[in-house]
Design an enzyme around this catalytic site. Structure first.
Site, short mmCIF file in Angstrom:
data_model
loop_
_atom_site.label_atom_id
_atom_site.label_comp_id
_atom_site.label_asym_id
_atom_site.label_seq_id
_atom_site.Cartn_x
_atom_site.Cartn_y
_atom_site.Cartn_z
N THR A 123 0.81 -1.22 0.00
CA THR A 123 0.00 0.00 0.00
C THR A 123 0.84 1.27 0.00
OG1 THR A 123 -1.54 1.26 1.39
CG2 THR A 123 -0.13 -0.29 2.53
N ASP A 124 0.24 2.36 -0.44
CA ASP A 124 0.91 3.67 -0.36
C ASP A 124 1.09 4.13 1.09
OD1 ASP A 124 -1.78 4.21 0.21
OD2 ASP A 124 -2.03 5.74 -1.35
N GLU A 125 0.30 3.55 2.01
CA GLU A 125 0.32 4.06 3.39
C GLU A 125 1.65 3.83 4.10
OE1 GLU A 125 -3.15 3.43 5.75
OE2 GLU A 125 -4.47 3.47 4.02
N TYR A 149 -1.72 -0.60 11.00
CA TYR A 149 -1.92 -1.20 9.67
C TYR A 149 -0.71 -0.92 8.78
CZ TYR A 149 -3.31 -1.55 4.79
OH TYR A 149 -3.32 -1.83 3.45
N LYS A 153 2.25 -3.42 7.30
CA LYS A 153 2.49 -3.59 5.86
C LYS A 153 3.93 -3.21 5.52
CE LYS A 153 -0.02 -4.60 2.97
NZ LYS A 153 -0.43 -5.94 2.42
P1 NAD Z 1 -9.79 -7.15 2.34
O1 NAD Z 1 -9.76 -6.85 3.80
O2 NAD Z 1 -11.01 -6.86 1.55
O3 NAD Z 1 -9.44 -8.70 2.11
C1 NAD Z 1 -8.44 -9.37 2.83
C2 NAD Z 1 -8.63 -10.87 2.61
O4 NAD Z 1 -7.58 -11.55 3.31
C3 NAD Z 1 -9.95 -11.40 3.16
O5 NAD Z 1 -10.56 -12.28 2.22
C4 NAD Z 1 -9.54 -12.16 4.41
O6 NAD Z 1 -10.39 -13.26 4.73
C5 NAD Z 1 -8.15 -12.62 4.02
N1 NAD Z 1 -7.31 -12.90 5.20
C6 NAD Z 1 -7.14 -12.11 6.29
N2 NAD Z 1 -6.34 -12.73 7.18
C7 NAD Z 1 -5.97 -13.92 6.63
C8 NAD Z 1 -5.14 -14.98 7.06
N3 NAD Z 1 -4.53 -14.96 8.24
N4 NAD Z 1 -4.96 -16.03 6.23
C9 NAD Z 1 -5.58 -16.07 5.02
N5 NAD Z 1 -6.39 -15.09 4.58
C10 NAD Z 1 -6.59 -14.02 5.37
O7 NAD Z 1 -8.53 -6.40 1.75
P2 NAD Z 1 -8.34 -5.71 0.33
O8 NAD Z 1 -8.84 -4.32 0.41
O9 NAD Z 1 -8.81 -6.61 -0.74
O10 NAD Z 1 -6.73 -5.62 0.28
C11 NAD Z 1 -5.97 -6.68 -0.27
C12 NAD Z 1 -4.51 -6.33 -0.18
O11 NAD Z 1 -4.25 -5.12 -0.88
C13 NAD Z 1 -4.01 -6.08 1.25
O12 NAD Z 1 -2.73 -6.64 1.38
C14 NAD Z 1 -3.98 -4.57 1.37
O13 NAD Z 1 -2.98 -4.16 2.29
C15 NAD Z 1 -3.62 -4.17 -0.04
N6 NAD Z 1 -4.09 -2.83 -0.48
C16 NAD Z 1 -5.41 -2.50 -0.34
C17 NAD Z 1 -5.85 -1.25 -0.82
C18 NAD Z 1 -7.29 -0.84 -0.72
O14 NAD Z 1 -7.62 0.30 -1.07
N7 NAD Z 1 -8.20 -1.70 -0.29
C19 NAD Z 1 -4.93 -0.38 -1.40
C20 NAD Z 1 -3.60 -0.76 -1.51
C21 NAD Z 1 -3.19 -2.01 -1.06
O1 TDX Z 2 -16.54 6.37 7.78
C1 TDX Z 2 -15.51 6.87 7.28
N1 TDX Z 2 -15.43 8.23 7.19
C2 TDX Z 2 -14.34 8.88 6.67
O2 TDX Z 2 -14.30 10.11 6.61
C3 TDX Z 2 -14.41 6.07 6.81
C4 TDX Z 2 -14.46 4.57 6.90
C5 TDX Z 2 -13.33 6.73 6.30
N2 TDX Z 2 -13.28 8.08 6.25
C6 TDX Z 2 -12.06 8.73 5.67
C7 TDX Z 2 -10.75 8.22 6.22
C8 TDX Z 2 -9.82 8.34 5.04
O3 TDX Z 2 -9.28 9.64 4.97
O4 TDX Z 2 -12.06 8.39 4.29
C9 TDX Z 2 -10.73 8.11 3.83
C10 TDX Z 2 -10.69 6.72 3.29
O5 TDX Z 2 -10.81 5.84 4.39
P1 TDX Z 2 -10.79 4.24 4.22
O6 TDX Z 2 -11.79 3.86 3.18
O7 TDX Z 2 -10.89 3.64 5.57
O8 TDX Z 2 -9.36 4.01 3.57
P2 TDX Z 2 -7.88 4.41 4.04
O9 TDX Z 2 -7.79 4.55 5.50
O10 TDX Z 2 -7.43 5.56 3.19
O11 TDX Z 2 -7.09 3.07 3.60
C11 TDX Z 2 -7.40 2.41 2.35
O12 TDX Z 2 -6.46 2.70 1.37
C12 TDX Z 2 -5.17 2.15 1.48
C13 TDX Z 2 -7.50 0.90 2.56
O13 TDX Z 2 -8.43 0.61 3.58
C14 TDX Z 2 -6.15 0.31 2.86
O14 TDX Z 2 -6.25 -1.10 2.95
C15 TDX Z 2 -5.20 0.67 1.75
O15 TDX Z 2 -3.92 0.20 2.02
#
Ligand code: NAD
Ligand code: TDX
Length: 346
Positions: A123-125, A149, A153
């Site tokens: 992730t960018d975070e 988190y 990562k």
């Molecule tokens: P998500 O939370 O929707 O899905 C995570 C999945 O991992 C789930 O299906 C969960 O059951 C599985 N999981 C969790 N713990 C586990 C374990 N111990 N063993 C096996 N499976 C397990 O997450 P996502 O949003 O799809 O993110 C996927 C990946 O991409 C993550 O590594 C996250 O850090 C990264 N990522 C997410 C975003 C975003 O915006 N969502 C952005 C950048 C990177």
């Molecule tokens: O209820 C809300 N109200 C609100 O203002 C929630 C859930 C979020 N927010 C804000 C927080 C953040 O500034 O919105 C922005 C986006 O929040 P999230 O959807 O929780 O995402 P963020 O915290 O930015 O992280 C996401 O992007 C990077 C993903 O959850 C991560 O898994 C990924 O790595």
């Protein structure tokens, strides 16, 4: 190729499996997922009877299982993680376990079974928080994670690099900005806000709503991972972004407009502790070296996403009510625990 995907029942992992099975009809995918609250096998219902797809309910921290599963695999694409920042504030331990120890476990299994190609989804975070005028994050930005988190990562990224430098494991890493699209769990901002509005509820905007995120449609992320797996240079990291920086307030107003709702639906709530101000990604490396760039504009992607949540109410009402947790028990009884993944008869 035979690919082991981890976390494929979650948001991005399930989109990736749909993408890959469609694009590469010769390939097989095994999906190892623990089905935590975030994993929903219904996301892959379409492939339940597809002989090229195998689901294994299991934990990436289970050494014996992982060691068995990686045998005969050509590549591992590692999505499994605890992914929600707010949950990492309330309960950080599972983040360290899954994101750090789980990644370590997979790396070790990959190393011990013939140095299997390993792509790590990050992730960018990990880069921290930008000021309003700072240049965007890039592959050379120093790590500066600020939540459990992002710290977990970041640790996983370091471990992946360690296995490359020390053991010669053929790894790549991608660090991506905020994704959005179908099958996103309605705890994250976009699906939470869209589904709340469909239900006639208000949307909780943190703080003053001026935090900035860079949004990327999930299919574009899948295309980027595809480019890295097929053309990426071993040992390298690639930053992926959407060129779509928005304040949360701006994004909320756009969602309200598209859903024909007024500003009275916004409820300003207490800010997230340690709330990163701004993320932005410079994706020129992947663009110049691998020819990837986002294909879906923010306006198109957001409209598609809102339509998906409008047309798939059963999916998210099941998730919001907790009913989805029963799906595995009802429908997937016979699906696994098959340990010899790719030994099935043609
Ligand atoms: P998500 O939370 O929707 O899905 C995570 C999945 O991992 C789930 O299906 C969960 O059951 C599985 N999981 C969790 N713990 C586990 C374990 N111990 N063993 C096996 N499976 C397990 O997450 P996502 O949003 O799809 O993110 C996927 C990946 O991409 C993550 O590594 C996250 O850090 C990264 N990522 C997410 C975003 C975003 O915006 N969502 C952005 C950048 C990177
Ligand atoms: O209820 C809300 N109200 C609100 O203002 C929630 C859930 C979020 N927010 C804000 C927080 C953040 O500034 O919105 C922005 C986006 O929040 P999230 O959807 O929780 O995402 P963020 O915290 O930015 O992280 C996401 O992007 C990077 C993903 O959850 C991560 O898994 C990924 O790595």
């Amino acid at each position: 190729m035979k690919i082991l995907v981890t976390g494929g029942a979650g948001f991005i992992g399930s989109n990736f499996i749909h993408y890959w099975l469609k694009k590469y009809p010769e390939d097989d995918i095994a999906n190892l997922d623990a089905l935590t609250y975030a994993g929903n096998p219904e996301n892959l219902k379409e492939h339940e009877n597809n002989s090229r797809y195998t689901f294994i309910k299991g934990d990436v921290c289970d050494k014996e299982l992982v060691n068995e599963l990686v045998k005969g695999v050509d590549a591992i694409v590692h999505f499994a993680a605890e992914s929600h920042v707010d949950r990492s504030i309330l309960g950080p331990e599972v983040f360290v376990r899954t994101n750090v120890l789980g990644t370590h476990n997979l790396l070790e299994a990959a190393r011990q079974n013939g140095n299997i190609r390993f792509h790590h989804v990050s992730t960018d975070e990990v880069f921290g928080s930008l000021g309003p005028k700072d240049p965007a994050f890039s592959e050379t930005t120093p790590y500066n994670p600020r939540s459990s988190y992002s710290a977990s990562k970041a640790a996983s990224d370091h471990l992946v690099r360690a296995y490359y430098h020390t053991h010669g494991l053929p790894v790549t890493i991608s660090n991506c900005s905020n994704n959005y699209g179908p099958f996103m769990f309605p705890e994250k901002m976009i699906p939470l806000f869209v589904t709340n509005l469909i239900e006639g509820k208000k949307v909780p905007l943190y703080g003053d709503g001026m935090n900035i995120r860079d949004w990327l449609y999930v299919e574009d992320h899948c295309r980027a991972i595809d480019a890295i797996i097929n053309k990426g240079k071993i040992g390298e990291t690639y930053c992926i972004g959407g060129d779509s920086e928005k304040t949360n307030k701006e994004l909320t107003q756009t969602i309200l407009n598209l859903m024909e709702k007024g500003e009275e639906m916004i409820e300003f709530v207490k800010d997230r502790p340690g709330h990163d101000l701004r993320y932005a990604m410079d994706y020129s490396k992947i663009k110049n070296e691998l020819g990837w760039e986002p294909a879906v504009s923010f306006d198109q992607g957001l409209k598609k996403t809102i339509d998906w949540y409008k047309n798939n109410q059963a999916w998210w009402t099941n998730v919001k009510s907790g009913e989805y947790l029963e799906y595995y028990k009802k429908n997937l009884k016979n699906s696994i625990l098959r340990k010899s993944l790719f030994s099935r008869q043609p």
